[in-house]
Design a protein around this motif. Structure first.
Motif, mmCIF file in Angstrom:
data_model
loop_
_atom_site.group_PDB
_atom_site.id
_atom_site.type_symbol
_atom_site.label_atom_id
_atom_site.label_comp_id
_atom_site.label_asym_id
_atom_site.label_seq_id
_atom_site.Cartn_x
_atom_site.Cartn_y
_atom_site.Cartn_z
ATOM 1 N N ALA A 70 0.821 -1.217 0.000
ATOM 2 C CA ALA A 70 0.000 0.000 0.000
ATOM 3 C C ALA A 70 0.853 1.265 0.000
ATOM 4 N N THR A 71 2.012 1.234 0.655
ATOM 5 C CA THR A 71 2.865 2.420 0.720
ATOM 6 C C THR A 71 3.883 2.471 -0.413
ATOM 7 N N GLY A 72 4.005 1.384 -1.166
ATOM 8 C CA GLY A 72 4.900 1.374 -2.310
ATOM 9 C C GLY A 72 6.369 1.183 -1.960
ATOM 10 N N SER A 73 6.663 0.558 -0.846
ATOM 11 C CA SER A 73 8.048 0.342 -0.441
ATOM 12 C C SER A 73 8.592 -0.946 -1.053
ATOM 13 N N LYS A 74 9.276 -0.799 -2.181
ATOM 14 C CA LYS A 74 9.789 -1.976 -2.880
ATOM 15 C C LYS A 74 10.785 -2.756 -2.031
ATOM 16 N N THR A 75 11.587 -2.057 -1.256
ATOM 17 C CA THR A 75 12.543 -2.740 -0.373
ATOM 18 C C THR A 75 11.809 -3.605 0.642
ATOM 19 N N CYS A 76 10.759 -3.055 1.245
ATOM 20 C CA CYS A 76 9.989 -3.813 2.246
ATOM 21 C C CYS A 76 9.183 -4.937 1.592
ATOM 22 N N ILE A 77 8.659 -4.690 0.402
ATOM 23 C CA ILE A 77 7.927 -5.746 -0.303
ATOM 24 C C ILE A 77 8.851 -6.932 -0.540
ATOM 25 N N LYS A 78 10.045 -6.668 -1.056
ATOM 26 C CA LYS A 78 11.007 -7.739 -1.326
ATOM 27 C C LYS A 78 11.406 -8.438 -0.032
ATOM 28 N N ALA A 79 11.658 -7.674 1.023
ATOM 29 C CA ALA A 79 12.049 -8.266 2.308
ATOM 30 C C ALA A 79 10.943 -9.157 2.852
ATOM 31 N N MET A 80 9.697 -8.715 2.757
ATOM 32 C CA MET A 80 8.597 -9.522 3.283
ATOM 33 C C MET A 80 8.301 -10.728 2.399
ATOM 34 N N LEU A 81 8.544 -10.613 1.094
ATOM 35 C CA LEU A 81 8.414 -11.787 0.232
ATOM 36 C C LEU A 81 9.482 -12.822 0.581
ATOM 37 N N ASN A 82 10.687 -12.352 0.883
ATOM 38 C CA ASN A 82 11.741 -13.274 1.323
ATOM 39 C C ASN A 82 11.359 -13.925 2.653
ATOM 40 N N LYS A 83 10.796 -13.135 3.552
ATOM 41 C CA LYS A 83 10.359 -13.666 4.842
ATOM 42 C C LYS A 83 9.225 -14.675 4.633
ATOM 43 N N ALA A 84 8.307 -14.360 3.730
ATOM 44 C CA ALA A 84 7.198 -15.271 3.430
ATOM 45 C C ALA A 84 7.715 -16.593 2.870
ATOM 46 N N LYS A 85 8.736 -16.538 2.024
ATOM 47 C CA LYS A 85 9.339 -17.771 1.499
ATOM 48 C C LYS A 85 9.934 -18.590 2.637
ATOM 49 N N ALA A 86 10.637 -17.921 3.551
ATOM 50 C CA ALA A 86 11.255 -18.620 4.681
ATOM 51 C C ALA A 86 10.193 -19.253 5.577
ATOM 52 N N GLN A 87 9.012 -18.650 5.626
ATOM 53 C CA GLN A 87 7.917 -19.150 6.462
ATOM 54 C C GLN A 87 6.983 -20.079 5.693
ATOM 55 N N ASN A 88 7.288 -20.322 4.428
ATOM 56 C CA ASN A 88 6.453 -21.180 3.574
ATOM 57 C C ASN A 88 5.003 -20.705 3.510
#
Length: 120
Positions: A70-88
Motif C-alpha cells: 500500500a505504501t509502495g516500499s519496494k525494499t519492504c515488499i522484497k524483504a517480506m516476500l523473502n520472509k514469506a518464502k522462509a515461512q512457507n
C-alpha cells in the motif's frame, strides 16, 4: 548484571536467516555506515513484533507485506516476500494479502471523496 547486546554480525545473521538468506541492501549499508541505526531498527522490531506477541509470525509478515504494498516500499515488499518464502506462506495467502491492501487503498480514496459527494 548488564545484558550484552548482540554484535552487528549476529544481528545480520539472524535477519538473513529469517529472510530466506537475503538481506535488503539498505540493511547492509546501514550496518556499515550507521550501526546504531541497525540496533534501533532491531529494538523497534522487538517492540512491534514481540517474540510471544498476540499475532502469529505469519500474520505479522502478511500485515507488513500488505502495508509495504500500500505504501509502495519496494525494499519492504522484497524483504517480506523473502520472509514469506522462509515461512512457507502460500501463494494464495500472498495474493489475498494483495487483495486486502488494494481494497484498503481504494477505500481510503472513497473516504477522501466524502466532500466531493456531499457537494454534487
Amino acid at each position: 548484571m548488564e545484558i550484552q547486546k548482540p554484535t552487528v554480525e549476529q544481528i545480520l545473521s539472524k535477519m538473513k536467516g529469517s529472510m530466506n538468506g537475503e538481506l535488503p541492501n539498505v540493511v547492509k549499508l546501514v550496518s556499515e555506515k550507521m550501526p546504531e541505526m541497525l540496533y534501533e531498527q532491531i529494538r523497534s522490531n522487538m517492540f512491534a513484533m514481540p517474540e510471544n506477541g498476540a499475532l502469529e509470525n505469519e500474520t505479522r509478515t502478511l500485515i507488513y507485506l500488505g502495508i509495504a504494498i500500500a505504501t509502495g516500499s519496494k525494499t519492504c515488499i522484497k524483504a517480506m516476500l523473502n520472509k514469506a518464502k522462509a515461512q512457507n506462506i502460500s501463494k494464495d495467502k500472498l495474493v489475498e494479502t494483495y487483495k486486502v491492501a488494494r481494497y484498503a487503498e481504494s477505500s481510503r480514496i472513497m473516504g477522501n471523496a466524502e466532500l466531493l459527494f456531499e457537494e454534487i
